[in-house]
Design an enzyme around this catalytic site. Structure first.
Site, PDB file in Angstrom:
ATOM      1  N   ASP A   1       0.826  -1.198   0.000  1.00 37.89           N
ATOM      2  CA  ASP A   1       0.000   0.000   0.000  1.00 37.89           C
ATOM      3  C   ASP A   1       0.871   1.262   0.000  1.00 37.89           C
ATOM      4  OD1 ASP A   1      -2.691   1.166   0.358  1.00 37.89           O
ATOM      5  OD2 ASP A   1      -1.795   1.942   2.208  1.00 37.89           O
TER       6      ASP A   1
ATOM      7  N   GLU B   1       1.593  -0.097  -4.872  1.00 32.78           N
ATOM      8  CA  GLU B   1       0.653   0.930  -5.300  1.00 32.78           C
ATOM      9  C   GLU B   1       1.381   2.269  -5.327  1.00 32.78           C
ATOM     10  OE1 GLU B   1      -3.502   2.901  -3.688  1.00 32.78           O
ATOM     11  OE2 GLU B   1      -1.754   2.690  -2.413  1.00 32.78           O
TER      12      GLU B   1
ATOM     13  N   ASP C   1     -10.290   1.808  -4.373  1.00 37.37           N
ATOM     14  CA  ASP C   1     -10.207   3.267  -4.214  1.00 37.37           C
ATOM     15  C   ASP C   1     -10.837   3.994  -5.391  1.00 37.37           C
ATOM     16  OD1 ASP C   1      -8.899   3.386  -1.771  1.00 37.37           O
ATOM     17  OD2 ASP C   1      -6.931   3.167  -2.691  1.00 37.37           O
TER      18      ASP C   1
END
Lengths: 540, 881
Positions: B660, B685, B768
């Site tokens: 992340d 990410e 997201d």
């Protein structure tokens, strides 16, 4: 040896200042967010700012254009002239002519210095890169690509045209087809007393001799310069290129390669040796001696000069008291030796000013900043490099006079050298040296500009030294300063923050509160509007 | 990153970013309000509402379209969430009690009566000091609960006064003969992050007679108070008679003289509220017209600013009269109809008839002159397709009737000029010191970022140029010890969405789908963040060794991994390494002490986020501001994290990681972690904004993908990264029909996929960007084109959970089948055949051809190409064997 054409460069200085205004028009037209980061104008009230900060920027902002009318006879000592800040691009930005090395990094660097508020960048352009394989073909694509990047950011570009490369950075000293000639005629290179050759350093004595494939070095230099001027014409036309620096010798510096062959010129701080032993130099020396009526003096160089690393006092020539340098012979030899250097500079600069006549650029060239052994009366290191203090006169006078004649700015590459960082035993005196250079230039009406000798990595006080040198209120203030140069270390966490601090401090970190911000917004493609407000409010 | 929208990296959505900024960014909001100030002042009477600008955004419908089909009769309805900014007015006051109390102390009281978490951010200046430098007050002056901020300020919370109906106050006591010349402060509201200043500067309370800088309170009559983020203060203009309002003699004071005074300021605080608007369309059987009904829960006057369009030309026009009652024609471009108050007073509604000839309806809600509510999803107007009534029932038609982007030129004039006003106001306003500071900081940050970029490139000459990165997958280049790219034939499935935590037993539910996912052809599943977390979705981890989360217990997780392994699917754990929520407060009351098995202290927190007062080093990446960012440069931190990752590999059985927010720390640390934990597959990410010029996405996104490639390179190629570039370019290409964007200048794919395909994890949606967050939703109705692209192209494709379990599944399954049948892998060779305005076609590994876009395309050449899949604006051929 002053056989150069007496072409004078009328455009250089006046046109250069015109350039500032042109550029602004260009910027406006492009609507590019140029140099948005910092305020460029200034009020004149504050002495410090009037002396430097505001003036560091924006010739065109000030409406004081009348004071920029520079005539050749009058030195550029106008204290309203703005000093411009450049940052040197990597020495190896282009090494194969066609592509840009580390293009993304170069682009990032250009953008970073623009955001910092610098005026431009400096790009070294090498003969050996542009014309690597044969006299018939140039390759300019890589350099054009860099110039495009600079133009895209709306910055100025100072190009340093260099006939002598930097092997350490992947740039050959000379084009291979020139080096090839040396196989048959090694005497085209500078040679020391022991016969050591400076590979890749063409002797000044062959400047006008057609020894390179039927052409003289001067003719080849001219072809190189002309090729550049033609190819980059539109960059001259839109005033992306504002300055052309002509390389006059090794590493672009007007000097003899008085350091040991194969060593790094920039690290050598010994006395050095005279480089007049190639057959062409010797024959010129002989002729000169005959003309002077002392044929015997022309058979060789001084027999009692020290070796590269020896102390000046170890041999007779440079001895403080009663050394040969003070004798008529010494004067004869040193005058000739220094005259050869000035003659070479004169020839190349004369040619360059012809080539770039009509282009709106400021011409400049670099001299060495040899502050070591400056305390010695005989100035041995400088003498070996070709700067002779004849008859107790300023050793930089003839050079300054020659520069002034061509309207050429003298770049002094030692703005960061601090006295207290030098070895006292080596008789170093950067302050005195700088004062002498300035005096010579002031007397003859040559402008000066500055560079740093090395990255201010170890001594952050070097930055304050630079600052005081370029923001000085005295008459001979540099008209531009170039910080040398981008590389990995330049961007390293050990250096870059200090550099940022330095630029901000000279660029008057005041924020323009009105129109700049909108442009700033655009310049910031990724403005992360995060928690800064918290910090910002306090200071307000 | 997966918490509230304020923390999401700035990714422009469908709307031009400039406009987004104006509409939604807190950064610009105050400035946006500035031009109003003058106007309001001119008409000032008593209290003036300066915060009249309400900035609001609305979101798109979240109800799945299929669900609306079940509505009774020939009707459908769509509900759009709206976000509206409300202002709360109140006052703040400053009181100086000059008379010493029993302890010989004088008192300064700062208070306010607006609800919120108020913080006094303050410092002092001493006698004889020039300028506006702050110092921290001596410790005896600091009220309890004060927290020092760096070395110049103190933050003290305002306490609610008992029996005061919501009055907050803080008292600062000081000696009567103090050396302190003045107290400087600004007020901060923690919930909204708003700063309240005085005339754009600090408040300054004089304690002794001589001040040289700053604006002493009580010494000026001017208004024009424009604070930081949201909200503002205004000096109250005496209409409320204040019993003790005294004005100290300003600069006329001299000597050690403390005078009491009291002064009030108006405060306006902005808060967001959630509302909705529902649009229902019915067929009116009598008139053969359509009955359109608007319904919203926003109270007060609500105007819909609307127009219609025919066919699919998306140009606004006005329907002929009769218009609904209370309708005004706005500049011959649109209608403005006032909705009627509902009987129960809880909002407004209206219905009217429309001719059947119109195919669509545009609208925007207008609350007052400065307040427009638009579609949050794309920042543009709402669009209702009226033809949907006729086309219900067939999936094929759904694509047609989905809202399409409104042509920019058809924006109502009013809105455009409104925006223009904001821009003008922005650039003409003077004295925005604080904001300029922000800008300056931003520029300095940008410079630092550029320098870091240049540094990393100059230091590692192997990946310095475009040419070098194109050939990164050259087999002759040495491979890193662990590649983290799996077999090269991986197809990833994101096994959760933003709502998955709500079930409480997601691991069990997902486990039941393992067989199905396996049969669809997926080889890797990305499971949700497993640790104990402050937020239910799991992205605010706290105790990393506690694997009981809203998704299920640790045992259920282990069982899930086992089930997937049995089904032949590898499992990725979602590892949040950038930040970690603290369990304990430090001495200053700041949450930065950790507990559990990794009981770090504030040395593990980066030093450059003042919120968390870390004592670590400066962050090696971007900061995530909602939680303490972990300082990965500390060896003990790295050792602990390595140990944790290894533990998860062994204990849970994870095969790899989805990392992340890797923008937050240096990729070199990731390399360490991956080399220690040796994952089968890892993907990071790295999400930041693409390049835009004047609101239009740039064709060349090399800088964007270079940043991602730089990160991958920093990890030494041990991890792949989500190909955000490709997603962004697909957005622009599909929704604007600019398929030429899908080829870069060298004829390669323009995303990370074109440069380093074996490390590119392509995706079109995740929890997201889509799901119920919708931060950057893929163009609606065009998902299959997106999947036709990523599932046929090199790179490792990732399919989003919501898409797998939807009506898209049959086609996605078909694409995956083709990919597996033709053995397309992450390094497959691609040749772009066409990249034109409305057509993109490419040949992959010489055995598959695909096209997307509306234009006709047929493969040519001697080979026998047969159609393998076909649908709305996409077609795939394979070589017949």
């Amino acid at each position: 040896m002053d056989a150069s054409p007496t072409v004078t460069l009328q455009h250089a200085s006046a046109a250069a200042w015109g350039t500032g205004r042109t550029r602004h028009a260009v910027d406006a037209r492009r609507d590019a967010p140029t140099r948005v980061a910092f305020r460029r104008g200034c009020s004149r009230g504050d002495l410090v700012r009037a002396a430097g900060l505001g003036r560091f920027f924006g010739a065109g902002d000030q409406g004081s254009s009348k004071s920029h009318e520079v005539t050749r006879s009058q030195p550029q000592v106008d204290d309203l002239a703005p000093a411009r800040l450049f940052v040197g691009l990597p020495i190896d930005a282009v090494t194969d002519g066609a592509t840009v090395n580390s293009a993304a990094a170069v682009a990032a660097g250009i953008r970073a210095v623009r955001l910092l508020g610098a005026d431009g960048v400096e790009l070294p352009v090498f003969w050996s890169v542009a014309q690597p394989e044969s006299p018939d073909r140039f390759s300019w694509a890589g350099y054009k690509a860099v110039a495009d990047m600079v133009r895209a950011e709306g910055l100025s570009l100072r190009v340093s045209l260099r006939a002598h490369g930097t092997p350490g950075a992947g740039v050959p000293t000379l084009p291979s087809w020139v080096t090839g000639v040396a196989v048959d005629d090694p005497d085209i290179f500078f040679t020391d007393r022991s016969g050591g050759r400076h590979d890749g350093c063409l002797s000044f004595a062959i400047d006008e001799l057609p020894v390179l494939h039927g052409k003289s070095p001067l003719q080849l230099y001219e072809a190189f310069f002309r090729g550049f001027a033609n190819e980059m014409e539109d960059f001259f036309d839109d005033s992306t290129i504002t300055d052309v620096t002509v390389g006059l010798g090794v590493h672009g510096v007007l000097r003899y390669p008085s350091y040991p062959p194969g060593s790094d010129a920039r690290k050598f701080t010994g006395v050095g040796e005279f480089q007049c032993y190639d057959k062409y130099m010797v024959s010129q020396l002989r002729r000169h001696a005959e003309e002077a009526g002392h044929a015997m003096w022309g058979l060789s160089g001084p027999h009692d000069a020290p070796r590269y690393h020896e102390l000046p006092d170890s041999c007779g020539f440079f001895r403080e008291r009663g050394g040969s340098w003070e004798t008529p012979y010494g004067d004869f030899f040193l005058s000739w030796y220094a005259g050869q250097l000035v003659g070479h500079g004169d020839r190349v600069l004369g040619m360059a000013s012809n080539v770039f006549a009509g282009k709106p650029v400021e011409l400049s060239a670099k001299i060495p900043f040899m502050h070591w052994w400056h305390g010695e009366l005989s100035r041995p290191a400088e003498a070996a490099a070709g700067f002779y203090k004849s008859n107790k006169k300023n050793g930089y006078s003839p050079v300054a006079k020659m520069f002034a004649r061509h309207g050429c700015t003298m770049i002094v590459p030692g703005m960061d050298v601090c006295m207290n960082k030098q070895l006292h035993s080596a008789g170093s005196s950067p302050d005195q040296l700088l004062a002498q250079i300035k005096n010579a230039c002031r007397r003859h009406g040559a402008r000066i500009a500055g560079e740093n000798a090395s990255l201010a990595m170890t001594h952050s006080s070097s930055f304050s030294r630079i600052r005081s040198n370029i923001l000085t209120t005295e008459l001979m203030r540099p008209c531009h300063f170039t910080y040398q140069r981008m590389c990995a270390d330049f961007f390293s966490p050990d250096h870059f923050p200090q550099f940022m601090e330095f630029v901000r401090s000279v660029v008057c970190g005041e924020w323009d509160e009105d129109d700049e911000e909108q442009r700033g917004m655009m310049a910031m493609s990724s403005a992360a509007n995060n928690g800064n407000a918290r910090e910002a409010t306090k200071a307000a | 990153m997966s918490v509230g929208s304020g923390c999401i990296p700035a990714i422009p959505g469908a709307a031009p970013p400039a406009r987004r900024g104006l509409l939604g960014g807190a950064f610009l909001q105050v400035s946006a309000a500035r031009p109003r100030a003058g106007r309001c002042r001119a008409t000032q009477h008593g209290r003036v509402r300066l915060g009249g600008r309400v900035v609001a955004r609305a979101g798109a419908a979240e109800t799945p379209v299929a669900g609306t089909d079940e509505d009774a009769g020939a009707a459908f309805s769509e509900k759009f969430p709206l976000r509206r900014c409300q202002t709360v007015e109140g006052k703040a006051w400053v009181r100086v009690d000059a008379e010493p109390d029993g302890d010989g102390k004088c008192k300064v009281v700062v208070g306010c009566d607006v609800a919120g978490r108020w913080i006094l951010h303050w410092g002092v200046s001493y006698d004889g000091e020039q300028g506006s430098e702050w110092d921290q007050p001596p410790s005896e002056m600091r009220p309890t609960g004060s927290v020092p901020i760096k070395d110049y300020a103190i933050e003290t919370p305002l306490e609610i006064l008992p029996n005061s109906e919501g009055r907050y106050e803080v008292q600062i006591k000081f000696d009567k003969d103090t050396l302190i010349a003045a107290i400087n402060f600004v007020l901060k509201e923690e919930e909204t992050g708003a700063w309240f200043q005085h005339k754009g500067r600090d408040f300054r309370i004089p304690l002794s007679g001589s001040f040289d800088g700053g604006v002493p309170l009580g010494a000026n009559q001017d208004i024009g108070v424009w604070p930081g983020d949201l909200g503002h203060l205004k000096k109250n203009q005496g209409s409320n008679a204040q019993p003790q309002e005294t004005i100290p003699g300003g600069t006329g004071l001299s000597g050690k003289h403390i005078s009491g005074f009291y002064q009030e300021f108006q405060i306006i605080k902005s808060e967001y509220t959630q509302n909705f608007v529902t649009v229902t369309v019915k067929r009116d059987n009598e008139t053969h017209k359509r009955l359109v009904e608007f319904d919203t829960d926003i109270p007060g006057e609500v105007v819909i600013h609307w127009g219609v369009c025919r066919d699919n030309n998306m140009t606004w026009e006005i329907p002929p009269e009769p218009h609904p009652p209370t309708t005004k024609v706005f500049r011959q471009k649109a209608l403005q109809t006032l909705l009627q108050q509902k009987a129960d007073g809880r909002g407004n509604s209206l219905s009217f008839l429309l001719d059947a000839e119109y195919s669509g309806l545009f609208f925007v809600l207008k609350l007052d002159e400065y307040t427009w509510l638009r579609n949050l999803d794309n920042g543009s107007d709402f669009f209702i397709s009226l033809t949907r009534l006729e086309q219900r029932g067939t999936t094929q038609d759904l694509a047609k009737v989905e809202p399409q982007k409104v042509d920019k030129s058809s924006q109502a004039d009013g809105i455009i000029s409104d925006i223009r006003n904001l821009v003008v106001g922005l650039s003409s306003r003077r004295g925005q010191r604080a904001k300029n500071k922000v800008l300056q900081e931003d520029i300095l940050q940008e410079i630092e970022r550029l320098a870091a970029e240049a540094y990393s490139i100059f230091r590692s000459p192997t990946i310095d140029s475009v040419e070098a990165s194109v050939d990164l997958d050259d087999p002759t280049i040495a491979k890193p010890a662990c590649s983290g790219t799996g077999s090269g034939f991986e197809i990833l499935c994101q096994g959760f969405n933003w709502e998955s935590h709500k079930s409480g037993k997601w691991y069990v539910e997902l486990g039941k789908k393992a067989k199905e996912l396996s049969s669809l052809g997926f080889t890797i599943v990305w499971s949700p963040p497993p640790t104990d977390s402050v937020s239910p979705e799991g992205y605010m981890p706290r105790d990393l060794y506690n694997l009981n989360s809203r998704y299920g217990t640790m045992d259920e997780l282990k069982e899930l991994v086992k089930i997937f392994h049995e089904a032949g699917i590898k499992v990725l754990g979602d590892a949040v390494l950038n930040h970690r929520c603290a369990q304990f407060q430090n001495n200053n009351g700041v949450w930065n002490i950790f507990g559990g098995r990794m009981n770090w202290d504030d040395r593990a927190v980066v030093a450059d986020d003042p919120h968390f007062q870390g004592r670590g080093n400066k962050s090696s990446g971007d900061n995530f501001h909602a939680a303490p960012n972990i300082d990965h440069s500390q060896e003990f931190v790295r050792n602990d994290l390595k140990e944790w990752l290894c533990w998860m590999r062994k204990e849970v059985g994870y095969d790899g990681w989805r990392l992340d927010f890797v923008r937050g720390f240096w990729g070199g640390y990731v390399k360490d972690y991956l080399e220690a934990s040796e994952p089968y597959f890892a993907v990071g990410e790295y999400w930041d904004s693409l390049s835009y010029t004047y609101g239009e996405m740039d064709y060349n996104q090399d800088a964007h993908r270079q940043r991602i490639v730089d990160w991958i390179n920093a990890t030494n190629g041990t991890a792949g990264a989500f190909d955000v570039t490709t997603k962004g370019i697909l957005h622009a290409a599909l929704e604007r029909s600019e398929y030429w964007r899908l080829s870069d200048e060298k004829g390669k794919p323009p995303g990370v996929l074109g440069w380093w395909p074996s490390r590119a994890v392509t995706f079109i949606e995740n929890h997201d960007t889509g799901s119920t967050q919708g931060h950057w939703r893929f163009p609606y109705g065009m998902e299959l084109q997106g999947y036709a692209y990523i599932l046929t192209h090199p790179g490792t494709p990732a399919v989003f959970y919501d898409h797998i379990f939807s009506h898209l599944q049959p086609e996605i399954a078909k694409f995956i089948n083709i990919r597996r049948r033709q053995k397309i892998h992450c390094r497959s060779k691609i040749k772009i055949l066409k990249a034109e305005r409305s057509l993109y076609a490419a040949e992959i590994d010489e055995k598959l051809i695909m096209k997307i876009g509306s234009e006709h395309f047929e493969p040519s050449g001697p080979q026998n190409w047969v159609v393998a899949a076909e649908g709305q604006d996409y077609k795939i051929w394979e070589l017949s064997s």
